[in-house]
Enzyme design. Sequence first.
Site, PDB file in Angstrom:
ATOM      1  N   ASN A  23       1.699  -1.228   0.147  1.00 10.44           N
ATOM      2  CA  ASN A  23       0.212   0.284   0.105  1.00 10.44           C
ATOM      3  C   ASN A  23       0.991   1.439  -0.172  1.00 10.44           C
ATOM      4  O   ASN A  23       1.830   0.732   0.178  1.00 10.44           O
ATOM      5  CB  ASN A  23      -1.127   0.263   1.006  1.00 10.44           C
ATOM      6  CG  ASN A  23      -0.438   0.020   2.338  1.00 10.44           C
ATOM      7  OD1 ASN A  23       0.146   0.754   2.661  1.00 10.44           O
ATOM      8  ND2 ASN A  23      -0.198  -0.844   2.966  1.00 10.44           N
ATOM      9  N   ASP A  33       1.263  -8.922   1.035  1.00 10.01           N
ATOM     10  CA  ASP A  33       2.072  -7.755   1.914  1.00 10.01           C
ATOM     11  C   ASP A  33       2.345  -7.847   3.502  1.00 10.01           C
ATOM     12  O   ASP A  33       3.840  -8.365   4.112  1.00 10.01           O
ATOM     13  CB  ASP A  33       1.601  -6.594   1.873  1.00 10.01           C
ATOM     14  CG  ASP A  33       2.220  -5.537   2.474  1.00 10.01           C
ATOM     15  OD1 ASP A  33       3.671  -5.358   2.036  1.00 10.01           O
ATOM     16  OD2 ASP A  33       1.846  -4.141   2.729  1.00 10.01           O
ATOM     17  N   SER A 120      -3.557  -7.031  -6.181  1.00 14.81           N
ATOM     18  CA  SER A 120      -5.064  -5.930  -6.020  1.00 14.81           C
ATOM     19  C   SER A 120      -5.884  -6.812  -6.266  1.00 14.81           C
ATOM     20  O   SER A 120      -7.554  -6.430  -6.323  1.00 14.81           O
ATOM     21  CB  SER A 120      -5.415  -4.978  -7.065  1.00 14.81           C
ATOM     22  OG  SER A 120      -4.638  -4.094  -6.947  1.00 14.81           O
ATOM     23  N   THR A 121      -5.881  -8.421  -6.346  1.00 14.96           N
ATOM     24  CA  THR A 121      -7.368  -9.330  -6.116  1.00 14.96           C
ATOM     25  C   THR A 121      -7.957  -9.344  -4.926  1.00 14.96           C
ATOM     26  O   THR A 121      -8.177 -10.099  -4.980  1.00 14.96           O
ATOM     27  CB  THR A 121      -7.292  -9.866  -7.381  1.00 14.96           C
ATOM     28  OG1 THR A 121      -5.919 -11.133  -6.769  1.00 14.96           O
ATOM     29  CG2 THR A 121      -6.800 -10.022  -8.583  1.00 14.96           C
ATOM     30  N   GLY A 122      -7.171  -9.410  -4.074  1.00 16.38           N
ATOM     31  CA  GLY A 122      -7.167  -9.709  -2.382  1.00 16.38           C
ATOM     32  C   GLY A 122      -8.285  -8.133  -2.501  1.00 16.38           C
ATOM     33  O   GLY A 122      -9.006  -8.468  -2.750  1.00 16.38           O
TER      34      GLY A 122
HETATM   35  N1  AR6 Z   1       1.707 -15.481  -1.923  1.00 16.49           N
HETATM   36  C1  AR6 Z   1       1.080 -15.563  -3.392  1.00 16.49           C
HETATM   37  N2  AR6 Z   1      -0.348 -14.331  -2.758  1.00 16.49           N
HETATM   38  C2  AR6 Z   1      -0.584 -14.811  -1.832  1.00 16.49           C
HETATM   39  C3  AR6 Z   1      -0.526 -14.505  -0.897  1.00 16.49           C
HETATM   40  C4  AR6 Z   1       0.893 -15.327  -0.779  1.00 16.49           C
HETATM   41  N3  AR6 Z   1       1.546 -15.565  -0.033  1.00 16.49           N
HETATM   42  N4  AR6 Z   1      -1.129 -14.256   0.407  1.00 16.49           N
HETATM   43  C5  AR6 Z   1      -1.931 -13.487  -0.202  1.00 16.49           C
HETATM   44  N5  AR6 Z   1      -2.283 -13.887  -2.033  1.00 16.49           N
HETATM   45  P1  AR6 Z   1      -4.238  -9.109  -0.586  1.00 16.49           P
HETATM   46  P2  AR6 Z   1      -4.015  -5.979  -2.786  1.00 16.49           P
HETATM   47  C6  AR6 Z   1      -3.402 -13.248  -3.004  1.00 16.49           C
HETATM   48  O1  AR6 Z   1      -5.083  -9.192  -0.440  1.00 16.49           O
HETATM   49  O2  AR6 Z   1      -5.842  -6.963  -3.436  1.00 16.49           O
HETATM   50  C7  AR6 Z   1      -2.188  -5.695   2.253  1.00 16.49           C
HETATM   51  O3  AR6 Z   1      -3.254  -4.698   3.552  1.00 16.49           O
HETATM   52  C8  AR6 Z   1      -3.886 -13.495  -2.435  1.00 16.49           C
HETATM   53  O4  AR6 Z   1      -4.956 -14.559  -2.212  1.00 16.49           O
HETATM   54  O5  AR6 Z   1      -2.735  -9.761  -0.869  1.00 16.49           O
HETATM   55  O6  AR6 Z   1      -3.242  -5.926  -3.718  1.00 16.49           O
HETATM   56  C9  AR6 Z   1      -1.528  -3.930   1.746  1.00 16.49           C
HETATM   57  O7  AR6 Z   1      -0.422  -3.967   2.842  1.00 16.49           O
HETATM   58  C10 AR6 Z   1      -4.693 -12.671  -3.873  1.00 16.49           C
HETATM   59  O8  AR6 Z   1      -4.894 -13.050  -4.845  1.00 16.49           O
HETATM   60  O9  AR6 Z   1      -3.235  -7.262  -2.521  1.00 16.49           O
HETATM   61  C11 AR6 Z   1      -2.663  -3.470   0.977  1.00 16.49           C
HETATM   62  O10 AR6 Z   1      -3.126  -2.551   1.848  1.00 16.49           O
HETATM   63  C12 AR6 Z   1      -3.684 -11.808  -3.716  1.00 16.49           C
HETATM   64  O11 AR6 Z   1      -2.576 -11.769  -3.137  1.00 16.49           O
HETATM   65  C13 AR6 Z   1      -4.003  -4.888  -0.067  1.00 16.49           C
HETATM   66  O12 AR6 Z   1      -3.788  -5.492   1.373  1.00 16.49           O
HETATM   67  C14 AR6 Z   1      -3.384 -10.194  -3.441  1.00 16.49           C
HETATM   68  O13 AR6 Z   1      -4.359 -10.058  -2.371  1.00 16.49           O
HETATM   69  C15 AR6 Z   1      -3.694  -4.464  -1.189  1.00 16.49           C
HETATM   70  O14 AR6 Z   1      -4.504  -5.478  -1.752  1.00 16.49           O
END
Ligand code: AR6
Length: 168
Positions: A23, A33, A120-122
């Site tokens: 972020n 993250d 961004s997909t989480g």
């Molecule tokens: N390895 C690979 N992919 C993962 C892992 C992992 N260990 N854990 C989760 N994912 P997200 P965003 C996938 O939410 O949507 C954070 O708080 C997950 O299934 O991690 O970009 C940051 O600080 C999804 O498909 O990131 C920001 O505030 C993908 O990673 C915010 O989340 C992204 O999900 C960013 O949100």
Amino acid sequence: MTISCIQGNITKVAVEIIVNAANTSLLGGGGVDGAIHKAGGKTILEACIKIRDKQGGCKTGEAVITTGGLLPSKYVTHTVGPVWNGGNNNEAQLLENCYKNSLQLAKDNNVKSIAFPNISTGIYKFPKEKAALIAIKTVKQNPIIEEVIFVCYDDENYRIYKELLKEN
Ligand code: AR6
């Protein structure tokens, strides 16, 4: 250039750079993250704080690079994906910028292999299929790194990437 997808935890992937979906604060968070900071140890956060002190964080679509700390990868690129807000707020372009800027940063650091999470997909709720199409298109349009691996964590993303990369 080879492009592939695997399902798993990006912190375990042995490539030269892994990308973090961070972020704008660069101070860590949940999702991938949180996993990267936890597995990589405090040197990653210290490097992020230095960057913050110098340039005030990282804007959406941009990317910065730090050590990989205790991770198998030498570096982590922290990029900030857009929060999905209906699709009319430049989300697609900003997501494309994340991939483009991360690839460029890898090239600038003479890196040959890079692993991306599904940015961004989480927590940020970007629709998964749309995000995958942008990710794959952008990587194909910027063939500047020898090996690109998409690391999918959830089943749905893995299914989408496998299907889209079949047509390679
Ligand atoms: N390895 C690979 N992919 C993962 C892992 C992992 N260990 N854990 C989760 N994912 P997200 P965003 C996938 O939410 O949507 C954070 O708080 C997950 O299934 O991690 O970009 C940051 O600080 C999804 O498909 O990131 C920001 O505030 C993908 O990673 C915010 O989340 C992204 O999900 C960013 O949100």
